[in-house]
Design a protein around this motif. Structure first.
Motif, PDB file in Angstrom:
ATOM      1  N   HIS A   1       0.834  -1.203   0.000  1.00 46.46           N
ATOM      2  CA  HIS A   1       0.000   0.000   0.000  1.00 46.46           C
ATOM      3  C   HIS A   1       0.872   1.257   0.000  1.00 46.46           C
ATOM      4  N   ALA A   2       1.982   1.211   0.769  1.00 45.28           N
ATOM      5  CA  ALA A   2       2.904   2.342   0.771  1.00 45.28           C
ATOM      6  C   ALA A   2       3.517   2.549  -0.614  1.00 45.28           C
ATOM      7  N   LEU A   3       3.853   1.467  -1.293  1.00 46.68           N
ATOM      8  CA  LEU A   3       4.434   1.577  -2.631  1.00 46.68           C
ATOM      9  C   LEU A   3       3.419   2.116  -3.629  1.00 46.68           C
ATOM     10  N   VAL A   4       2.168   1.646  -3.542  1.00 48.70           N
ATOM     11  CA  VAL A   4       1.125   2.143  -4.438  1.00 48.70           C
ATOM     12  C   VAL A   4       0.903   3.640  -4.206  1.00 48.70           C
ATOM     13  N   ARG A   5       0.876   4.058  -2.947  1.00 43.72           N
ATOM     14  CA  ARG A   5       0.707   5.492  -2.653  1.00 43.72           C
ATOM     15  C   ARG A   5       1.886   6.295  -3.178  1.00 43.72           C
ATOM     16  N   THR A   6       3.085   5.728  -3.105  1.00 40.91           N
ATOM     17  CA  THR A   6       4.266   6.414  -3.634  1.00 40.91           C
ATOM     18  C   THR A   6       4.149   6.599  -5.141  1.00 40.91           C
ATOM     19  N   ALA A   7       3.727   5.549  -5.839  1.00 42.18           N
ATOM     20  CA  ALA A   7       3.567   5.648  -7.288  1.00 42.18           C
ATOM     21  C   ALA A   7       2.498   6.673  -7.653  1.00 42.18           C
ATOM     22  N   ALA A   8       1.388   6.652  -6.925  1.00 42.83           N
ATOM     23  CA  ALA A   8       0.326   7.641  -7.187  1.00 42.83           C
ATOM     24  C   ALA A   8       0.814   9.049  -6.904  1.00 42.83           C
ATOM     25  N   GLY A   9       1.572   9.198  -5.817  1.00 41.04           N
ATOM     26  CA  GLY A   9       2.112  10.517  -5.491  1.00 41.04           C
ATOM     27  C   GLY A   9       3.082  11.032  -6.530  1.00 41.04           C
ATOM     28  N   ALA A  10       3.755  10.099  -7.234  1.00 41.23           N
ATOM     29  CA  ALA A  10       4.685  10.503  -8.291  1.00 41.23           C
ATOM     30  C   ALA A  10       3.972  10.891  -9.579  1.00 41.23           C
ATOM     31  N   GLY A  11       2.665  10.595  -9.656  1.00 37.00           N
ATOM     32  CA  GLY A  11       1.894  10.971 -10.835  1.00 37.00           C
ATOM     33  C   GLY A  11       1.355   9.816 -11.643  1.00 37.00           C
ATOM     34  N   ALA A  12       1.619   8.570 -11.215  1.00 37.91           N
ATOM     35  CA  ALA A  12       1.061   7.420 -11.922  1.00 37.91           C
ATOM     36  C   ALA A  12      -0.421   7.281 -11.585  1.00 37.91           C
ATOM     37  N   GLU A  13      -1.202   6.842 -12.548  1.00 37.03           N
ATOM     38  CA  GLU A  13      -2.625   6.596 -12.330  1.00 37.03           C
ATOM     39  C   GLU A  13      -2.810   5.138 -11.941  1.00 37.03           C
ATOM     40  N   ILE A  14      -3.356   4.894 -10.760  1.00 33.41           N
ATOM     41  CA  ILE A  14      -3.543   3.535 -10.250  1.00 33.41           C
ATOM     42  C   ILE A  14      -5.010   3.155 -10.399  1.00 33.41           C
ATOM     43  N   ARG A  15      -5.254   2.046 -11.078  1.00 29.05           N
ATOM     44  CA  ARG A  15      -6.619   1.554 -11.229  1.00 29.05           C
ATOM     45  C   ARG A  15      -6.708   0.173 -10.591  1.00 29.05           C
ATOM     46  N   GLU A  16      -7.531   0.063  -9.566  1.00 28.44           N
ATOM     47  CA  GLU A  16      -7.668  -1.172  -8.809  1.00 28.44           C
ATOM     48  C   GLU A  16      -8.837  -2.009  -9.324  1.00 28.44           C
ATOM     49  N   ARG A  17      -8.821  -3.288  -8.944  1.00 27.99           N
ATOM     50  CA  ARG A  17      -9.879  -4.238  -9.324  1.00 27.99           C
ATOM     51  C   ARG A  17     -10.074  -4.279 -10.843  1.00 27.99           C
ATOM     52  N   CYS A  18      -8.937  -4.289 -11.535  1.00 28.63           N
ATOM     53  CA  CYS A  18      -8.949  -4.347 -12.997  1.00 28.63           C
ATOM     54  C   CYS A  18      -8.182  -5.591 -13.446  1.00 28.63           C
TER      55      CYS A  18
END
Length: 457
Positions: free
Chosen positions: A114-131
């Motif tokens: 979860h920390a890594l996903v938040r880091t990626a989102a904070g860097a500007g990546a778009e995270i799409r879950e349950r896909c």
């Protein structure tokens, strides 16, 4: 072929799988100004089967990624000492320093990912879950995107210059690209069972510990929330696990490792025992026109050396750094992908062989016992051993001709009444080393293996 998608989108890169390798790739590309969409079938925070120890090199990768503060905030203690015991010998060493970090962390995957996903989102990546990705999109022999089904059951197509399959050992991207069959593999001689315990010890909370007893191997790693990850790797058993087998085998292995049972004195098991059996280490073809496989999707090592998270973060980051400048120049992108894959093979083949040795599932050999015995009195030798796990030293530094001669002489002295086991062990080690060299010079020579069949049909 599925029906035409309801929506067609465009991005620079699609990352399939947003955990360690996927988040590292997505965050690094996003910071380079690339439009990245990361898809994951889970909804975070979400757990996954993992032994989740990060040696100093892995912790350093968290720092490079900008995720270390978030991970540290989860409360896992800094493990500053390594302890390894076997055949009556105990080795204690500090950890080597990597980029100023001289400690190990054991962080449960729910919080870590979860920390890594938040880091990626904070860097500007778009995270799409349950896909869930169902297809790769092809332009001739070139991968040009993915189709996925989202939580609303709509089919969406994303066109991209690069598809990154960071979706684990059972990688959908590897399968759809025709690359799921390894070109080099080695079955493990061990099964893996682990559980969490409420840790009552204060003396061991800064120590990552391992014990060898007979053919069994067990570890105790303090982790977040006051818990202890206790893992055992007994010799592999054949057949399908039946109800109750996991708990029975875990308890039996603990009973065969009395020092580990003693480490657990006063501790209370929290939750169920988890298992990983039928383990195989491998290399898969990991790149092709428009696609790449960082993390376990492309390369996996037995958990006995706990290298997976570090390598997922490291090679996910390097992949992103290599391709970010050339994403829209297909010939240069393909060369960058091939060079990245070759680099991983070249840098990982030695630790791959080292891991396979420790995963044999046999009792300690006379030379292994002599190594432990010598390391108890030789801090430099102990430091090399710890450094191999931390990726600051190479196994070749441990098995120099001069050192092997000393270890053989010591083992012969301690077996002077019956030297036959030592001589058999020496012959076996020479043969194993020859096989490893042959594999490194052939299937793992770092040249690209044959391309998988086209998946355009």
């Amino acid at each position: 072929m599925a029906d035409s998608p309801a929506t067609v989108e465009r991005a620079d890169v699609v990352v399939v799988g947003a955990r360690c390798a996927g988040s590292a790739t997505a965050a690094t590309l996003a910071r380079a100004g690339r439009h990245v969409i990361a898809l994951d079938s889970a909804r975070f925070p979400s757990d996954t089967l993992s032994t989740h120890l990060l040696w100093p090199a892995g912790v350093a990768e968290l720092s490079r990624l900008g995720a270390l503060d978030a991970v540290t905030g989860l409360g896992a203690p800094e493990l500053t000492h390594a302890f390894a015991a076997g055949a009556g010998n105990a080795i204690e060493t500090p950890f080597p320093e990597v980029d100023g970090i001289d400690y190990t962390l054991c962080v449960r995957r729910t919080g870590l990912d979860h920390a890594l996903v938040r880091t990626a989102a904070g860097a500007g990546a778009e995270i799409r879950e349950r896909c869930r990705v169902t297809e790769l999109v092809w332009d001739g022999a070139r991968c040009a995107g993915v189709r996925y089904t989202g939580p609303d059951d709509r089919t969406v197509e994303i066109r991209a210059a690069l598809v990154v399959g960071a979706d684990g050992r059972r990688s959908t991207v590897a399968r759809l690209a025709g690359a799921d069959t390894p070109y080099e593999s080695e079955p493990s001689g061990r099964d893996c069972y682990f559980a969490y315990w409420r840790d009552r010890s204060t003396d061991w909370r800064s120590t990552a510990a391992q014990w060898r007893e007979g053919a069994d191997l067990g570890t105790a790693f303090p982790c977040d929330d006051g818990l202890l990850l206790c893992l055992v790797q007994p010799p592999a058993e054949t057949g399908t696990l039946r109800p109750g087998d996991t708990e029975r085998r875990y308890a039996a292995a603990l009973d065969r490792i009395p020092p580990l049972r003693e480490r657990l004195r006063g501790c209370e098991q929290v939750g169920r025992v988890r298992s990983a059996t039928d383990i195989t280490s491998y290399f898969r073809r990991s790149s092709g026109p428009g696609w790449a496989l960082p993390g376990d999707a492309g390369h996996f090592k037995d958990p006995v050396t706990a290298q997976g998270i570090r390598d997922a973060l490291h090679y996910g980051r390097l992949l992103a750094e290599d391709v970010a400048p050339v994403l829209h120049d297909p010939p240069r992108l393909d060369r960058a992908l091939a060079a990245w894959e070759q680099r991983r093979v070249r840098e990982c083949r030695e630790i791959y062989h080292w891991t396979n040795r420790l995963a044999r599932g046999t009792a300690m050999s006379p030379l292994e016992i002599e190594l432990y015995r010598a390391a108890t009195a030789d801090p430099d030798l102990a430091a090399i051993t710890t450094g191999i796990f931390s990726r600051t030293r190479r196994p070749a530094e441990l098995y120099t001709p001069a050192r092997m001669a000393r270890l053989t002489a010591g083992a012969l002295w301690h077996h002077r009444r019956d030297p036959a086991p030592v001589l058999r062990d020496l012959v076996h080690e020479i043969a194993s080393s020859a096989r490893e060299r042959h594999t490194s010079c052939t299937t793992l020579r770092a040249a690209a293996p044959p391309a998988p069949p086209s998946a355009t049909a």
